[in-house]
Scaffold this active site. Sequence first.
Site, PDB file in Angstrom:
ATOM      1  N   HIS A   1      -1.316 -11.124  11.785  1.00  0.00           N
ATOM      2  CA  HIS A   1      -0.992  -9.702  11.119  1.00  0.00           C
ATOM      3  C   HIS A   1      -0.697  -9.144  12.607  1.00  0.00           C
ATOM      4  O   HIS A   1      -1.533  -8.792  13.480  1.00  0.00           O
ATOM      5  CB  HIS A   1      -2.071  -9.252  10.379  1.00  0.00           C
ATOM      6  CG  HIS A   1      -1.847  -7.911  10.156  1.00  0.00           C
ATOM      7  ND1 HIS A   1      -0.890  -7.339   9.636  1.00  0.00           N
ATOM      8  CD2 HIS A   1      -2.677  -6.689  10.341  1.00  0.00           C
ATOM      9  CE1 HIS A   1      -0.749  -5.973   9.412  1.00  0.00           C
ATOM     10  NE2 HIS A   1      -1.990  -5.741   9.861  1.00  0.00           N
TER      11      HIS A   1
ATOM     12  N   CYS B   1      -3.166  -4.059   4.488  1.00  0.00           N
ATOM     13  CA  CYS B   1      -2.191  -5.004   4.846  1.00  0.00           C
ATOM     14  C   CYS B   1      -2.673  -6.501   4.526  1.00  0.00           C
ATOM     15  O   CYS B   1      -1.736  -7.519   4.858  1.00  0.00           O
ATOM     16  CB  CYS B   1      -2.121  -5.115   6.343  1.00  0.00           C
ATOM     17  SG  CYS B   1      -1.807  -3.401   7.017  1.00  0.00           S
TER      18      CYS B   1
ATOM     19  N   GLU C   1       0.660  -1.160  -0.003  1.00  0.00           N
ATOM     20  CA  GLU C   1      -0.066   0.044   0.087  1.00  0.00           C
ATOM     21  C   GLU C   1       0.804   1.196  -0.274  1.00  0.00           C
ATOM     22  O   GLU C   1       0.355   2.444   0.238  1.00  0.00           O
ATOM     23  CB  GLU C   1      -0.984  -0.025   1.140  1.00  0.00           C
ATOM     24  CG  GLU C   1      -0.283  -0.123   2.507  1.00  0.00           C
ATOM     25  CD  GLU C   1      -1.194  -0.182   3.580  1.00  0.00           C
ATOM     26  OE1 GLU C   1      -1.891   0.873   4.117  1.00  0.00           O
ATOM     27  OE2 GLU C   1      -1.544  -1.442   4.079  1.00  0.00           O
TER      28      GLU C   1
END
Length: 388
Positions: free
Chosen positions: A234, A112, A80
Site C-alpha cells: 500500500h 485504505c 472512503e
Amino acid sequence: MTVVGIDKIGFYTPGMYVDMAELATARGEDPNKYLIGIGQSKQAVIPPTQDVVTMAANAAEQFLTPALKSEIGMVLFGTESGIDNSKATAVYLAHLLDLPQNTRAIELKQACYGATAGLQLAADYVRVHPQAKVLVIGADIARYGLRTAGEVTQGGGAVAMLVTADPTILALDDVSSYHTEDVMDFWRPTYRTEALVDGKYSTNVYLDFFKTVWADYQQQTERTIADFAAFAFHLPFTKMGRKGLRQILPEATPEQQASLTAAFEASQEDNRNVGNLYTGSLYLSFLSLLRHGQLAANNRIGFFSYGSGAEGEFFSGVLQPNYRDGFDEEKLAKQLADRQRVSVAEYEQVYASQLSNDSRDVQLAVGEETATYYLAGRQHEQRQYRKQ
C-alpha cells in the site's frame, strides 16, 4: 480446490496533474523533500466532473465487454470517498455500467483497506461458486487540504479488478494474515471533507502492522522471503513502502535483496506519478509491477494492505503464464502519458471547485471532459451521471 484470483485489471485517473517540484517551490519547501523524502513526482488533479463512481466506471470499462457485463453477479466497491451516507457507490456503478439487475452491489469501508476486503470476499465467494464473476473496485480521492502537511500525499483514481476462477493474471493463495487495532492515526469525521492524520504516527503503525502480519503469515505457511519474487505495498506515498521493504530485506540473500529492490522500484513507478489512491494504492502498485517489473510465470508475489484506524493484511498470489493478457498496456501507458500538467494556481482552482457539500442544484462545466463516464452536476439533491 478451485483456483481463484484476479482475471482482469484496469486503472483510471483524470487527465491532469501537478508537478511536485513546482508545488514544493510554491510552498517554500526544498523540492527534494517531496521528490526524495516523500517519493512523489506528480500528483493527480481531480476535476469536479469526476468522482469515485465515474472513475470506477472508467477503470472497469477498460476490460468489460458486453458478454462479461452479463456474467457479473456481484460488485464490491471499496472506498472512503463515498457520495451518500446510505446508498452504496456500487449501486450507482452497477447502473452506470448497465450490469444485470440480479447483481449484488455493496460498498465497503475501512480506510485504505476496503478494496482488499472486497478482493478477499470476492475470492471466497468464487471458491464456493466457481462460475461466478465479481467486480472489485478500489476508488478514492485523497484530500487533506491546501497548504497542509498532508497536501503532498493527495491524489486520486480507481482500480477495477475482475475476480474469477482460473484467472489470467494472479492466482490467490488460500492463506492470509490480518491484524486490527483501534488506532487514531488517520480519520475523517462525517462533518469534514478533508481527512485528519498524524503522519509520523501513521507511518510507525503501518510499519508495525507489516512486521506483525508478515511474521504471522510466515508462521502459518512456513514460507520465507526466499519464496517471493516481489512485494507490492500500500503506497499512500512511495517512501512508505520502501521503508516497509527495508524491514525484511535482511532476511534475504544479497542477490535476492537486489532483485526485490528492483521489483519495488517497478512497483512504485506509477504511484510516484499519480499520488495517493487510498483503497486503490496497493493495486496500482501491483499493476505498476506487472507493467514495469521483470516477472515470470509462477512467481509468487506478496501483498501488504493497510487501512488506517487500523487494519493490515498480508496475502500472496502466484503469477499466471499469460498475465499480460489481463490488462491493456497500450491504453494504460497512453492514459498516463497524455495527461496535462497544470500550474499550482490552476491546481488550487480545481481543488476549490469540487461539488459543494450542500443541496444546491449545480450544472458542471463538462465541455472539456474526455472520459467515457463523467459527473454532469446535481439536480434535486441527486448526482447526474452521464456517458459519452
